[in-house]
Write a protein that holds these residues in place. Structure first.
Motif, PDB file in Angstrom:
ATOM      1  N   ASP A 155       0.825  -1.027   0.010  1.00 48.99           N
ATOM      2  CA  ASP A 155       0.174  -0.019   0.021  1.00 48.99           C
ATOM      3  C   ASP A 155       0.766   1.201  -0.024  1.00 48.99           C
ATOM      4  O   ASP A 155       0.408   2.457   0.438  1.00 48.99           O
ATOM      5  CB  ASP A 155      -1.013   0.064   1.113  1.00 48.99           C
ATOM      6  N   LEU A 181       2.312   4.404  -0.416  1.00 56.28           N
ATOM      7  CA  LEU A 181       1.793   5.806  -0.990  1.00 56.28           C
ATOM      8  C   LEU A 181       0.455   6.241  -1.105  1.00 56.28           C
ATOM      9  O   LEU A 181       0.028   7.080  -1.565  1.00 56.28           O
ATOM     10  CB  LEU A 181       2.779   5.925  -2.276  1.00 56.28           C
ATOM     11  N   PHE A 182      -0.366   5.053  -1.101  1.00 55.71           N
ATOM     12  CA  PHE A 182      -1.822   5.132  -1.008  1.00 55.71           C
ATOM     13  C   PHE A 182      -2.195   5.720   0.208  1.00 55.71           C
ATOM     14  O   PHE A 182      -2.082   5.741   1.179  1.00 55.71           O
ATOM     15  CB  PHE A 182      -2.403   3.676  -1.128  1.00 55.71           C
ATOM     16  N   PRO A 183      -3.599   6.658  -0.147  1.00 53.47           N
ATOM     17  CA  PRO A 183      -4.218   7.080   1.233  1.00 53.47           C
ATOM     18  C   PRO A 183      -4.605   6.193   2.369  1.00 53.47           C
ATOM     19  O   PRO A 183      -4.916   5.024   1.808  1.00 53.47           O
ATOM     20  CB  PRO A 183      -5.186   8.001   0.565  1.00 53.47           C
ATOM     21  N   SER A 184      -4.377   6.591   3.476  1.00 51.09           N
ATOM     22  CA  SER A 184      -4.608   5.585   4.405  1.00 51.09           C
ATOM     23  C   SER A 184      -6.345   5.538   4.726  1.00 51.09           C
ATOM     24  O   SER A 184      -6.510   4.474   5.351  1.00 51.09           O
ATOM     25  CB  SER A 184      -3.852   5.995   5.890  1.00 51.09           C
ATOM     26  N   GLU A 185      -6.945   6.361   4.441  1.00 45.58           N
ATOM     27  CA  GLU A 185      -8.417   6.298   4.526  1.00 45.58           C
ATOM     28  C   GLU A 185      -8.759   5.061   3.851  1.00 45.58           C
ATOM     29  O   GLU A 185      -8.648   4.958   2.560  1.00 45.58           O
ATOM     30  CB  GLU A 185      -8.967   7.697   4.059  1.00 45.58           C
ATOM     31  N   GLN A 206     -10.487   5.253   0.371  1.00 47.17           N
ATOM     32  CA  GLN A 206      -9.646   5.834  -0.933  1.00 47.17           C
ATOM     33  C   GLN A 206      -8.903   4.561  -0.944  1.00 47.17           C
ATOM     34  O   GLN A 206      -8.318   4.306  -2.212  1.00 47.17           O
ATOM     35  CB  GLN A 206      -9.173   7.106  -0.572  1.00 47.17           C
ATOM     36  N   ARG A 207      -8.333   3.961  -0.023  1.00 44.73           N
ATOM     37  CA  ARG A 207      -7.159   2.906  -0.094  1.00 44.73           C
ATOM     38  C   ARG A 207      -7.817   1.869  -0.853  1.00 44.73           C
ATOM     39  O   ARG A 207      -6.990   1.263  -1.745  1.00 44.73           O
ATOM     40  CB  ARG A 207      -6.588   2.635   1.129  1.00 44.73           C
ATOM     41  N   SER A 262     -13.863  11.914   2.353  1.00 39.74           N
ATOM     42  CA  SER A 262     -14.413  10.322   2.478  1.00 39.74           C
ATOM     43  C   SER A 262     -14.318   9.965   3.879  1.00 39.74           C
ATOM     44  O   SER A 262     -14.850   8.951   4.040  1.00 39.74           O
ATOM     45  CB  SER A 262     -13.879   9.693   1.145  1.00 39.74           C
ATOM     46  N   GLU A 263     -13.436  10.380   4.433  1.00 34.23           N
ATOM     47  CA  GLU A 263     -13.119   9.836   5.929  1.00 34.23           C
ATOM     48  C   GLU A 263     -14.409  10.226   6.861  1.00 34.23           C
ATOM     49  O   GLU A 263     -15.021  11.162   6.921  1.00 34.23           O
ATOM     50  CB  GLU A 263     -11.962  10.662   6.572  1.00 34.23           C
ATOM     51  N   GLU A 280      -8.612  10.701  10.620  1.00 39.71           N
ATOM     52  CA  GLU A 280      -8.528   9.729  10.036  1.00 39.71           C
ATOM     53  C   GLU A 280      -7.860   8.479  11.147  1.00 39.71           C
ATOM     54  O   GLU A 280      -6.914   8.967  11.542  1.00 39.71           O
ATOM     55  CB  GLU A 280      -7.547   9.151   8.500  1.00 39.71           C
ATOM     56  N   PRO A 281      -8.594   7.429  11.456  1.00 40.15           N
ATOM     57  CA  PRO A 281      -8.283   6.720  12.377  1.00 40.15           C
ATOM     58  C   PRO A 281      -6.768   6.141  12.637  1.00 40.15           C
ATOM     59  O   PRO A 281      -5.943   6.244  13.507  1.00 40.15           O
ATOM     60  CB  PRO A 281      -9.153   5.715  12.601  1.00 40.15           C
ATOM     61  N   THR A 282      -6.238   5.708  11.543  1.00 38.74           N
ATOM     62  CA  THR A 282      -5.019   5.094  11.532  1.00 38.74           C
ATOM     63  C   THR A 282      -3.898   6.198  11.688  1.00 38.74           C
ATOM     64  O   THR A 282      -2.895   5.999  12.533  1.00 38.74           O
ATOM     65  CB  THR A 282      -4.628   4.469  10.197  1.00 38.74           C
ATOM     66  N   GLN A 283      -4.071   7.125  10.928  1.00 32.56           N
ATOM     67  CA  GLN A 283      -3.235   8.204  11.259  1.00 32.56           C
ATOM     68  C   GLN A 283      -3.265   8.738  12.499  1.00 32.56           C
ATOM     69  O   GLN A 283      -2.187   9.233  13.159  1.00 32.56           O
ATOM     70  CB  GLN A 283      -3.303   9.477  10.122  1.00 32.56           C
ATOM     71  N   ALA A 308       1.708   5.997   7.868  1.00 35.54           N
ATOM     72  CA  ALA A 308       0.516   5.303   7.589  1.00 35.54           C
ATOM     73  C   ALA A 308       0.594   4.907   5.840  1.00 35.54           C
ATOM     74  O   ALA A 308       0.037   3.888   5.418  1.00 35.54           O
ATOM     75  CB  ALA A 308      -0.898   6.232   7.672  1.00 35.54           C
ATOM     76  N   GLU A 309       1.558   5.715   5.149  1.00 35.81           N
ATOM     77  CA  GLU A 309       1.543   5.637   3.825  1.00 35.81           C
ATOM     78  C   GLU A 309       2.709   4.695   3.555  1.00 35.81           C
ATOM     79  O   GLU A 309       3.307   4.565   2.350  1.00 35.81           O
ATOM     80  CB  GLU A 309       1.442   6.848   3.034  1.00 35.81           C
ATOM     81  N   GLU A 310       3.201   4.184   4.632  1.00 36.47           N
ATOM     82  CA  GLU A 310       4.248   3.197   4.393  1.00 36.47           C
ATOM     83  C   GLU A 310       5.488   3.776   3.761  1.00 36.47           C
ATOM     84  O   GLU A 310       6.552   2.974   3.125  1.00 36.47           O
ATOM     85  CB  GLU A 310       4.025   1.968   3.740  1.00 36.47           C
ATOM     86  N   ARG A 311       5.792   4.891   4.143  1.00 42.22           N
ATOM     87  CA  ARG A 311       7.028   5.803   3.622  1.00 42.22           C
ATOM     88  C   ARG A 311       8.066   5.860   4.710  1.00 42.22           C
ATOM     89  O   ARG A 311       9.112   6.034   4.353  1.00 42.22           O
ATOM     90  CB  ARG A 311       6.530   7.027   3.193  1.00 42.22           C
TER      91      ARG A 311
END
Lengths: 469, 469, 469
Positions: free
Chosen positions: A5, A7-11, A14-15, B10-11, C11-14, C442-445
């Protein structure tokens, strides 16, 4: 561990959409219509050198970041031109680099390097000062294997076309070798790009000599402006015969100027006599852009314009190491008035394809998107150099899509010297586009099926079509 | 199918708050204090023409996007002024447009058109080359019904006030008709706006003739500067009598200049003699802005300034089709020094209301928000033209709120010629504001009750108050 | 009620990651290497005055917002210098402010004030016109307690070092008192900063007199350029003895210029004779930046450059109330060419630390990040003044990290006059950095452990190291 995942948005909504869209784009062949890979790499197909010489020494993104923290390029193996010694030992360079790995947090270099280690070389150990040798040895071992020769990697990378960049003074010998091997020539896998800066820019070191060589190689008398133009036309023909479908122009500004032949010839002769000042050189460059646009309409080469770098801003670096080692700095760039003379003549002519790049993000919404969305000849190039990064790729779409749509953008361009980083660079662009499109879908702005079609267009079909590949 | 969550984040937390906030704003009456609807539409209340003539031909957002892909405006029914033929058949135009519908993905035009089809005309079939005729016929059928006459739509759209824009040379006959019908005049539903560019800008085609006409219509001798000023004052009075509460000024720059009467008269006479050069014309425009600010303090007209368009940049387009057909391009605009002379005189006078617009997003944070947040007379207009789009509306709030707050912004302005697009344009702004405020609430930066009050202020109360409606 | 998740992404993860990262930074001591707290506050340790005089009258963020809605600063207790009366009653000022509290929705002032009320004074009643007196009385009661004396608050705020800012004309008496009390001096808790604008900028009111005083205080003959330079060197030594580790330079532009001593002396003498024009004053400022860089290399003071404010743009405000009351406006600022002369000389010298600030966000990606990421001497200062706000702090990281990384940024700087707002300002920066880093995770960066190390570096270790504290 792979980062599915990345660089994908974490929401989550959207992910999920981003994953689905990305799946359409992930395996599309790579179209690389603009870059700086040395064609000798593919012509010779020799094994790559050690990891430091492959990955660190030639990468000015890496060496400039280290310079910014006081680590001199010579200590990283960057060749000097002033006779000073520079580090020769690959492992020493690599350790020095690994010691400062934390400097790259949050940068695209970090991402490119990590993904290259993992996906190209299968090295999953996280780099750190402690693991420097382990990573070095693992990559070195791979480089010795035949599967890691350039042509094998080219196939594994699923590259359909790779354009290199040569000056008109290049004899195109490497490309002849590639063509002879079934890898090059018109419609081939490795093609060239016509980059005439060193014979156009009077401020380029050795311009007058270059122009003389241009005459020799083309069999024209470049002692006159008419002969100079004829020589350029001949070289363009030769480049087209070697597969080129585009030209590239790196100018300080995007200014253009229409001169008649007498005026242009006067400037040219001033240059030959060494009497052209800064303004003369600028006017001549500006005029030549219009001249090249005219040639493009005739011979079909797509015209790329890369303005806005203040070249060799770091003068100490230039004195010691020369050009293209990280000493350039972007500056504010104006397109609207600058391009007007050229666009007045050819802006509405669909035979011309003028792809505009920028280092000045402020022009995305204000100038470039309106120009690309208002002239048949204008396309928007991908974010370039300092701007080739996840955050800017996303801001690019957010900034330009509303005025220019997707279909006036010309697709991702990796612009890289680093052959092994080509897949990850295209992958980053595809992931960011997937995330951007996913947001449009999640916000009910675009249906999923149209987003899916769009991402394949962006990844593959658009660059192929616009660059006439 | 309606898109209840269109443009909301969308969140889920933010989306839920955005829905709740939007519910407060959704049904607020529309205040449209600035736009370009032809008042004849409402004065005559005649049925609209066919779908292409209503929706495609006059919409330069649509025709410029198609031009950018090589489809000439004449083929889309845009009238020519050079005698060249242009497409007359509505259905042909519509089909041509539908064929290229994918170009609009991600653009506000797409959104405006889709929502207009659905919400105004009840057409839910997705447009595509295959459905072009079906959509055309469905809209055409509606246009024949009395419920789709302009005044009926006006009521259905829940518009409280709509300001059109007229030049001082306009006899305001349509507005007289509207007033006679109980639709216009001071405090009426359809009012005018005083837009004097064609008698102020010496570079405007036919300026000298316009000034002469101004004298006739006002009964003043515009052969002298004093008479010219007197004529402008009289026309402002006539506009105020026709309901105007604001003036509008479209200038290349935001520069202002304080001249005494002798200096101003000299420039004016230079212009009348046809001897004014570019600089003279610019100085005269700059001076007139100060002059109009003075008049505004006296007569109460809110002053709107729209700088920053490079008009008729696409010269081929201008030659063939004239003004306002998509050939303008934004350019960098400076406000801080430019407005200083005017603000030195009147910037702290709350009787003046100067609403600033821009095409240069870079000035949001750097110049416009600090000016609006630091002078009693200055307000920030809504993102305009190229910037009237979901992404920029959101960036606008993100950029200006921290220095200017919400209460130095003047509310959404649709600025449209396309009467049927008025509801969706306001709806987009309300949705984006709901999303922005929802984020502030979700990030614990603003309590929900204050956000709810704010969104109603932005949608309704602020524009009504600031534009003195 | 405390707002545990203030400013974190929803956003809950972030949000979960942001909480975890913030927990590492929250309790780090505050390093405040640049600000405008009056050292007398801490030297005297006297109780603060009433809430209005503490919080409203001296805060130009607050009074300028109210001015922008027509409420004059004099009515808010801002002292006049033209003899006009100004409000003296704290409670009246406070009520007037509370009446307009809604204007601050969405602004950092709102956040700073609310958090100050709650966290510093324990007042949790929401401010409104109805509760104005209650909040006023509650704060006033606290101010009478010994725990609310400045030094007690300093300890409670967990400030490790606070730098104030003084001109070379200051006798540093407050700092001597602080040192005598064990609070100041080299390595102390309260230190000074060398800010020479009033003796460098010939356009500064009273420059010639200031230069004369500089001579007296330093015991040098500032009637000559050589004496002037000697006096500046001596004052730098005195500042270093009072704990200073940095100098600060507030210039209109970032332009620099290399003059030889003869040329510089000529300009200086022109200034002394009152014959220097605007250009001369600019050239002299530009030259002095280079001179100060040279001194910094010798004496080790970190050099801060704050360009880009159009000072006293609101002339009425300046006439009535003087400097620093909210009448300055940002303007576009150029760094790449402007700094080139200085960087040519010293840009690659790691002994120099040049921290660059900006009011022009457009330069983040285009100019400042590339400069900081390409020169050993250059660091990026925190978003400043109009840009010290949650949205811009986030955009700053999004804009600069990809070219400059985290480690060429110098850490948060509160730049405040408002002592009680120091904790919340640093807290906002830490929360925004936590949110930014959380997105990277969260974006695995970026792995979580590296993000955790980074946030502590940003909050504490980097500013301490870079400012040589």
């Amino acid at each position: 561990m792979s980062r599915a995942d990345l660089l994908f948005p974490s929401e989550p909504t959207q992910r999920a959409i981003a994953r689905e869209l990305y799946a359409h784009a992930r395996d599309q062949p790579i179209i690389s219509p603009h870059g700086h890979v040395d064609p000798a790499i593919l012509a010779d197909d020799a094994p790559f050198p050690d990891p430091a010489r492959l990955i660190i020494c030639p990468d000015h993104y890496v060496t400039r970041m280290l310079l910014s923290q006081g680590i001199e390029p010579a200590s990283l193996g960057v060749p000097t031109r002033d006779g000073q010694p520079y580090e020769q030992d690959g492992r020493t360079i690599w350790r020095r680099f690994a010691e400062h790995w934390h400097l790259f947090r949050g940068t695209p270099s970090r991402l490119w390097l990590e993904e290259t280690f993992t996906n190209v070389f299968g090295v999953t150990t996280a780099l750190s000062p402690a693991t420097a040798d382990e990573v070095y040895d693992a990559i070195a071992a791979k480089l010795a294997e035949p599967e890691f020769r350039p042509r094998a990697l080219f196939e594994r990378f699923n590259i359909e076309v790779l354009a290199t960049t040569e000056s008109p003074l290049d004899d195109l010998g490497r490309h002849a070798k590639l063509a002879a091997d079934g890898w090059g020539g018109p419609g081939g896998r490795v093609i060239t790009t016509f980059r005439p800066d060193n014979v156009v820019d009077m401020e380029f070191e050795g311009w007058a000599d270059n122009v003389a060589k241009l005459g020799e190689i083309a069999g024209e008398d470049t002692g006159t402006y008419r002969g100079y133009i004829a020589a350029l036309r001949k070289r363009r023909e030769a480049f087209i015969a070697a597969g080129a479908t585009s030209s590239d122009h790196g100018h300080p500004t995007a200014d253009t100027l229409v001169l008649d032949e007498v005026e242009a010839a006067e400037l040219y002769e001033l240059g030959l006599r060494g009497e052209a000042d800064q303004d003369d050189a600028e006017y001549f460059r500006n005029h030549m852009l219009v001249e090249f646009a005219r040639m493009s309409i005739e011979d079909g080469l797509v015209m790329q314009l890369h303005p806005g770098a203040d070249r060799n801003h770091n003068k100490w670096l230039y004195a010691r190491h020369g050009r293209d080692v990280g000493g350039d700095i972007p500056q504010a760039t104006e397109y609207v008035r600058g391009l007007a003379p050229l666009l007045d003549l050819y802006g509405n002519d669909p035979r011309l394809r003028l792809v505009l790049y920028t280092l000045d993000e402020d022009t995305f919404t204000r100038e470039l998107a309106p120009l690309a969305g208002g002239y048949a000849a204008v396309y928007l190039g991908a974010p370039w150099w300092f701007l080739d990064s996840p955050e800017v790729l996303r801001r690019f779409r957010e900034a330009v899509t509303e005025s220019a749509g997707f279909y006036n953008t010309s697709g991702f361009v990796d612009d890289t010297r680093a052959f092994c980083s080509i897949p990850v660079r295209h992958d980053v662009a595809r992931r960011i586009d997937a995330g951007f499109l996913a947001r449009l879908v999640a916000e009910e702005r675009l249906p999923l099926d149209e987003a899916a079609e769009t991402i394949v267009d962006l990844a593959y079909r658009l660059p192929k079509r616009i660059f006439r590949l």
